[in-house]
Write an enzyme that holds these catalytic residues in place. Structure first.
Site, PDB file in Angstrom:
ATOM      1  N   ALA A  25       0.988  -1.304  -0.070  1.00  0.00           N
ATOM      2  CA  ALA A  25       0.020   0.051  -0.153  1.00  0.00           C
ATOM      3  C   ALA A  25       0.951   1.101  -0.054  1.00  0.00           C
ATOM      4  O   ALA A  25       0.490   2.096  -0.756  1.00  0.00           O
ATOM      5  CB  ALA A  25      -0.883  -0.136   1.288  1.00  0.00           C
ATOM      6  N   ASN A 103       5.471 -12.410  -1.800  1.00  0.00           N
ATOM      7  CA  ASN A 103       4.357 -13.354  -1.903  1.00  0.00           C
ATOM      8  C   ASN A 103       4.310 -14.456  -2.989  1.00  0.00           C
ATOM      9  O   ASN A 103       5.405 -14.228  -3.774  1.00  0.00           O
ATOM     10  CB  ASN A 103       3.093 -12.643  -1.921  1.00  0.00           C
ATOM     11  CG  ASN A 103       2.818 -11.783  -3.091  1.00  0.00           C
ATOM     12  OD1 ASN A 103       3.267 -11.988  -4.276  1.00  0.00           O
ATOM     13  ND2 ASN A 103       1.747 -10.901  -2.980  1.00  0.00           N
ATOM     14  N   PHE A 104       3.321 -15.344  -3.086  1.00  0.00           N
ATOM     15  CA  PHE A 104       3.263 -16.184  -3.955  1.00  0.00           C
ATOM     16  C   PHE A 104       2.601 -15.881  -5.352  1.00  0.00           C
ATOM     17  O   PHE A 104       2.325 -16.895  -6.556  1.00  0.00           O
ATOM     18  CB  PHE A 104       2.247 -17.417  -3.577  1.00  0.00           C
ATOM     19  CG  PHE A 104       2.551 -18.045  -2.159  1.00  0.00           C
ATOM     20  CD1 PHE A 104       4.082 -18.430  -1.990  1.00  0.00           C
ATOM     21  CD2 PHE A 104       1.740 -18.375  -1.296  1.00  0.00           C
ATOM     22  CE1 PHE A 104       4.566 -18.974  -0.804  1.00  0.00           C
ATOM     23  CE2 PHE A 104       2.265 -18.825   0.098  1.00  0.00           C
ATOM     24  CZ  PHE A 104       3.780 -19.171   0.267  1.00  0.00           C
ATOM     25  N   HIS A 523      -2.351 -14.157   5.279  1.00  0.00           N
ATOM     26  CA  HIS A 523      -3.178 -13.086   4.703  1.00  0.00           C
ATOM     27  C   HIS A 523      -3.702 -12.399   6.069  1.00  0.00           C
ATOM     28  O   HIS A 523      -5.112 -12.283   6.098  1.00  0.00           O
ATOM     29  CB  HIS A 523      -4.379 -13.747   3.994  1.00  0.00           C
ATOM     30  CG  HIS A 523      -4.054 -14.523   2.875  1.00  0.00           C
ATOM     31  ND1 HIS A 523      -4.744 -15.190   1.841  1.00  0.00           N
ATOM     32  CD2 HIS A 523      -2.765 -14.473   2.106  1.00  0.00           C
ATOM     33  CE1 HIS A 523      -4.317 -15.780   0.809  1.00  0.00           C
ATOM     34  NE2 HIS A 523      -2.855 -15.277   1.015  1.00  0.00           N
TER      35      HIS A 523
HETATM   36  C1  LIG Z   1       4.308 -15.295   2.060  1.00  0.00           C
HETATM   37  C2  LIG Z   1       3.293 -14.667   1.787  1.00  0.00           C
HETATM   38  C3  LIG Z   1       2.657 -15.137   0.613  1.00  0.00           C
HETATM   39  C4  LIG Z   1       1.342 -14.464   0.049  1.00  0.00           C
HETATM   40  N1  LIG Z   1       1.024 -14.784  -1.117  1.00  0.00           N
HETATM   41  C5  LIG Z   1      -0.133 -14.082  -1.547  1.00  0.00           C
HETATM   42  C6  LIG Z   1      -0.646 -14.354  -2.897  1.00  0.00           C
HETATM   43  O1  LIG Z   1      -0.130 -15.138  -3.587  1.00  0.00           O
HETATM   44  N2  LIG Z   1      -1.627 -13.504  -3.362  1.00  0.00           N
HETATM   45  C7  LIG Z   1      -2.172 -12.403  -2.477  1.00  0.00           C
HETATM   46  O2  LIG Z   1      -3.104 -11.860  -3.254  1.00  0.00           O
HETATM   47  N3  LIG Z   1      -1.568 -12.212  -1.379  1.00  0.00           N
HETATM   48  C8  LIG Z   1      -0.404 -12.915  -0.892  1.00  0.00           C
HETATM   49  N4  LIG Z   1      -0.032 -12.407   0.286  1.00  0.00           N
HETATM   50  C9  LIG Z   1      -0.693 -11.645   1.040  1.00  0.00           C
HETATM   51  C10 LIG Z   1      -0.423 -10.120   0.530  1.00  0.00           C
HETATM   52  O3  LIG Z   1       0.866  -9.867  -0.043  1.00  0.00           O
HETATM   53  C11 LIG Z   1      -0.446  -8.988   1.462  1.00  0.00           C
HETATM   54  O4  LIG Z   1      -1.737  -9.168   2.212  1.00  0.00           O
HETATM   55  C12 LIG Z   1      -0.396  -7.887   1.182  1.00  0.00           C
HETATM   56  O5  LIG Z   1       1.055  -7.521   0.370  1.00  0.00           O
HETATM   57  C13 LIG Z   1      -0.084  -6.779   2.326  1.00  0.00           C
HETATM   58  O6  LIG Z   1       0.206  -5.375   1.811  1.00  0.00           O
HETATM   59  P1  LIG Z   1       0.309  -4.349   2.997  1.00  0.00           P
HETATM   60  O7  LIG Z   1       0.531  -3.156   2.210  1.00  0.00           O
HETATM   61  O8  LIG Z   1      -0.770  -4.383   4.064  1.00  0.00           O
HETATM   62  O9  LIG Z   1       1.559  -4.724   4.026  1.00  0.00           O
HETATM   63  P2  LIG Z   1       3.006  -4.935   3.460  1.00  0.00           P
HETATM   64  O10 LIG Z   1       2.939  -5.115   1.721  1.00  0.00           O
HETATM   65  O11 LIG Z   1       3.751  -6.120   4.079  1.00  0.00           O
HETATM   66  O12 LIG Z   1       3.803  -3.725   3.700  1.00  0.00           O
HETATM   67  C14 LIG Z   1       4.265  -3.383   5.094  1.00  0.00           C
HETATM   68  C15 LIG Z   1       5.808  -2.538   4.755  1.00  0.00           C
HETATM   69  O13 LIG Z   1       6.125  -1.810   6.040  1.00  0.00           O
HETATM   70  C16 LIG Z   1       7.247  -2.154   6.321  1.00  0.00           C
HETATM   71  N5  LIG Z   1       7.497  -1.806   7.745  1.00  0.00           N
HETATM   72  C17 LIG Z   1       6.938  -2.652   8.782  1.00  0.00           C
HETATM   73  N6  LIG Z   1       7.141  -1.894  10.122  1.00  0.00           N
HETATM   74  C18 LIG Z   1       7.993  -1.067   9.734  1.00  0.00           C
HETATM   75  C19 LIG Z   1       8.609   0.199  10.592  1.00  0.00           C
HETATM   76  N7  LIG Z   1       8.522  -0.027  11.924  1.00  0.00           N
HETATM   77  N8  LIG Z   1       9.299   1.092  10.107  1.00  0.00           N
HETATM   78  C20 LIG Z   1       9.300   1.196   8.594  1.00  0.00           C
HETATM   79  N9  LIG Z   1       8.634   0.362   7.984  1.00  0.00           N
HETATM   80  C21 LIG Z   1       8.082  -0.751   8.250  1.00  0.00           C
HETATM   81  C22 LIG Z   1       7.490  -3.499   6.125  1.00  0.00           C
HETATM   82  O14 LIG Z   1       8.973  -3.820   5.846  1.00  0.00           O
HETATM   83  C23 LIG Z   1       6.632  -3.622   4.629  1.00  0.00           C
HETATM   84  O15 LIG Z   1       7.550  -3.001   3.560  1.00  0.00           O
HETATM   85  C24 LIG Z   1       0.945 -13.143   0.765  1.00  0.00           C
HETATM   86  C25 LIG Z   1       1.798 -12.562   2.012  1.00  0.00           C
HETATM   87  C26 LIG Z   1       2.836 -13.283   2.305  1.00  0.00           C
HETATM   88  C27 LIG Z   1       3.720 -13.034   3.389  1.00  0.00           C
END
Ligand SMILES: Cc1cc2nc3c(=O)[nH]c(=O)nc-3n(C[C@H](O)[C@H](O)[C@H](O)COP(=O)(O)OP(=O)(O)OC[C@H]3O[C@@H](n4cnc5c(N)ncnc54)[C@H](O)[C@@H]3O)c2cc1C
Length: 588
Positions: A25, A103-104, A523
């Site tokens: 995001a 992710n996958f 997830h």
């Molecule tokens: C192994 C795995 C496989 C998955 N497979 C799939 C899939 O195949 N298809 C699918 O649709 N979804 C999949 N998902 C889920 C999907 O990728 C996530 O739901 C989505 O990317 C989450 O986005 P986000 O922006 O909420 O968090 P994230 O993309 O995790 O972003 C959070 C960011 O904040 C940073 N951060 C955290 N704490 C701090 C801090 N204190 N200071 C500075 N930076 C910080 C992190 O390093 C990271 O870069 C998977 C997830 C994982 C982990």
């Protein structure tokens, strides 16, 4: 990437918006908000930039990244009573692009009903009709150029290889379930089984083979890398945010002003003149709120953190998709060797590959009506308080188990045993992964101390509620039965996992197998849920200038893999923020 901010320049800057976490995001917001050259945007990311990194770019690099602390936060749950006391590993991408980089790569949109259900708590503006355009804005659908609206930053395509077994597997699944292959599963109704999209970009030609080879399309490559040259955007990686500090003015809500972070061994703080936007993901955003004194006063008191703003729901409502799988040996290993157009695909695909088959089923396709009633009655008898938000959610989710249009499980085909961490995968087997779509079980993610580097206490409550066990067990029994389908005669040998002694026709054995083997599917959602922690503009309740935009704001789980929804909600949040900014300027 090479264009990351110079630390001294970043530290000396004053930003309109500071984005905490340059993940899925966060990358969308950084790219969209910095389109306006008059605003200054700063991004703080704890991980490194991995743009151009072979493990991230290669669709086959996942096993090198999972549990590797260079790429993965590698968190752990508390022992989970619902899974016989096991501790579960929770991955999370630690890099620019966040979890979209680890992710996958399965790209799947939820059902329209799932998004519409978000509005149950009175949330405005988050219906399927309102969010659907943002899925299209984020996605570029390579397989269908006729869809001119899908020209977004994240490339998706159907795998350009065919696994010989999968057409028969899709027939077997649809026949066993009484479903048909959905014609357009990305536009609100995806019951049935079909070939799934992956977030892959086929635009790169390999130097070595001169063939077009697929690379991962993710938030850092799709959104951030193309805009890093902008003068009004600065990204500081390896910068770990430890809290946000608030300023108070008489008669006004406290305002978030400063972001405090660690960079190369020193603590710094930086001012946001308009807003601080937390995009640290479902397990870190609530943690950062609590480290900032925003949360349940009891939780904060126990952790020794002075309470600045009482917001009791922070960190609650953590929901995870539980997953269990069944694996069978194949008669011939060639059945999972791709008939791809390129030898590159063919060679690489023998060691690991993105998923290429998925589908969704309601509970009504898995269990007879009396069994479903039993599942629901059992759960209802445990409900004592009828008026809490949690009870209303549980009642709603139980009712959906009787709805033939509401998915209860997702199945994913995986052409081998699920041993992603292994260097020597089993080449002659095929697995069906079964994922519970709408878990009633939920838990929490809370700060344990004021030390920003101490990990939160994560208790997702996996399978603690009996309907989730019933549904997953019925899904696994269905998957097991599919391997014996007439469509697969002559192709399937004996069961590899679990061993042949388990009889899935006995519901008690199926349930015990699920408790013994289910894992969290990474997830996580819900810990800063819309309606509870943030309002429907994603602003933290009771605090000015502070928003959360990531998977943590999703109030109820969606059927399917969540990354498409995180992209869409971040696209919509960018519009909300820009709209407010324009309104503010017009009133000056
Ligand atoms: C192994 C795995 C496989 C998955 N497979 C799939 C899939 O195949 N298809 C699918 O649709 N979804 C999949 N998902 C889920 C999907 O990728 C996530 O739901 C989505 O990317 C989450 O986005 P986000 O922006 O909420 O968090 P994230 O993309 O995790 O972003 C959070 C960011 O904040 C940073 N951060 C955290 N704490 C701090 C801090 N204190 N200071 C500075 N930076 C910080 C992190 O390093 C990271 O870069 C998977 C997830 C994982 C982990």
């Amino acid at each position: 990437m090479g264009e990351n901010a110079e630390p001294a320049r970043f530290l000396a800057s004053r930003f309109d918006y500071i984005i905490v976490g340059g993940g899925t995001a966060g990358s969308v917001l950084a790219a969209r908000l910095s389109e306006d050259a008059t605003v200054k945007v700063g991004v703080l990311e704890a991980g490194k930039s991995r743009v151009g990194d072979a493990h991230v770019d290669s669709p086959w690099g996942i096993s090198q990244m999972l549990s590797n602390p260079e790429y993965d936060w590698a968190l752990e749950t508390t022992p989970q009573a619902g899974t016989n006391g096991r501790v579960h590993h929770l991955s999370g991408g630690k890099m620019l692009g966040g979890s979209s980089g680890i992710n996958f790569m399965s790209y799947c949109r939820p059902s329209a009903a799932d998004i519409d259900h978000w509005g149950r708590g009175g949330i405005q503006g988050w219906t399927w009709g309102e969010l659907a355009p943002y899925y299209s804005k984020a996605q570029c659908l390579e397989h269908d150029v006729s869809r001119r609206d899908d020209l977004g930053s994240i490339k998706t395509c159907l795998p350009k290889w065919d696994l010989p077994i999968e057409p028969a597997m899709i027939d077997a699944l649809n026949t066993a379930a009484g479903t048909v292959m959905p014609s357009d599963p990305w536009y609100g109704n995806h019951l049935g089984f079909y070939k799934s999209l992956s977030t892959l970009d086929y635009g790169t030609t390999s130097e070595a083979t001169k063939q077009r080879c697929p690379t991962r399309s993710y938030a850092a490559s799709g959104y951030l890398a193309p805009v890093m040259h902008r003068k009004n955007l600065q990204v500081l990686d390896e910068a770990t945010v430890c809290r946000v500090s608030l300023v108070t003015e008489p008669t006004k809500a406290p305002r978030a002003r400063w972001v405090h972070f660690w960079y190369r061994g020193s603590c710094h703080r930086i001012l946001a003149t308009r807003e601080i936007i937390l995009c640290a993901g479902s397990l870190h955003s609530p943690h950062l709120l609590e480290l900032s004194g925003i949360g349940d006063p009891d939780v904060l008191h126990t952790a020794g953190i002075p309470c600045q703003v009482a917001l009791p729901d922070v960190g609650n409502n953590l929901r995870e998709h539980p997953m269990a799988s069944v694996t069978y040996h194949l008669q011939t290993p060639e059945d999972i060797l791709p008939r791809g157009p390129t030898s590159h695909d063919r060679k690489q695909n023998t060691t690991a590959c993105p998923f290429s088959l998925t589908g969704f089923l309601p509970y009504t396709a898995l269990a007879p009506a009396d069994k479903i009633e039993h599942t629901i009655a059992n759960a209802r008898s445990g409900i004592t308080d009828t008026d809490t938000a949690t009870t209303r959610t549980t009642t709603h989710l139980l009712a959906r188990l009787q709805d033939p249009e509401s998915a209860a499980v997702q199945l994913i085909g995986y052409p081998r045993g699920l041993n992603l961490g292994s260097q020597s995968p089993d080449r002659g087997s095929y697995s069906l992964l079964v994922i519970g779509s709408h878990p009633i079980s939920h838990g929490s993610c809370h700060v344990q101390s004021g030390d920003p580097f101490a990990m939160p206490r994560i208790d997702p409550g996996i399978l603690q509620e009996s309907p989730d066990v019933d549904v997953l067990a019925a899904g696994v029994a269905f998957a097991d039965q599919v391997f014996h389908s007439k469509h697969l005669v002559g192709r399937i040998a004996e069961r590899a996992h679990p061993g042949p002694s388990i009889d899935f026709t006995d519901p008690n054995q199926a349930k015990e197998f699920v408790r013994q083997s289910a894992v969290a599917f990474n997830h996580s959602i819900g810990t800063c849920a819309m309606g509870y922690v943030v309002d429907d503009r994603l602003q933290v309740k009771g605090v000015a200038g502070l928003r959360v935009v990531d998977a943590s704001v999703i109030p109820l789980h969606i059927d399917g893999n969540p990354v498409s929804t995180v992209y869409a909600l971040a696209e919509r949040a960018s519009d909300l923020i820009r709209e407010e900014s324009r309104r503010r300027l017009s009133t000056l």
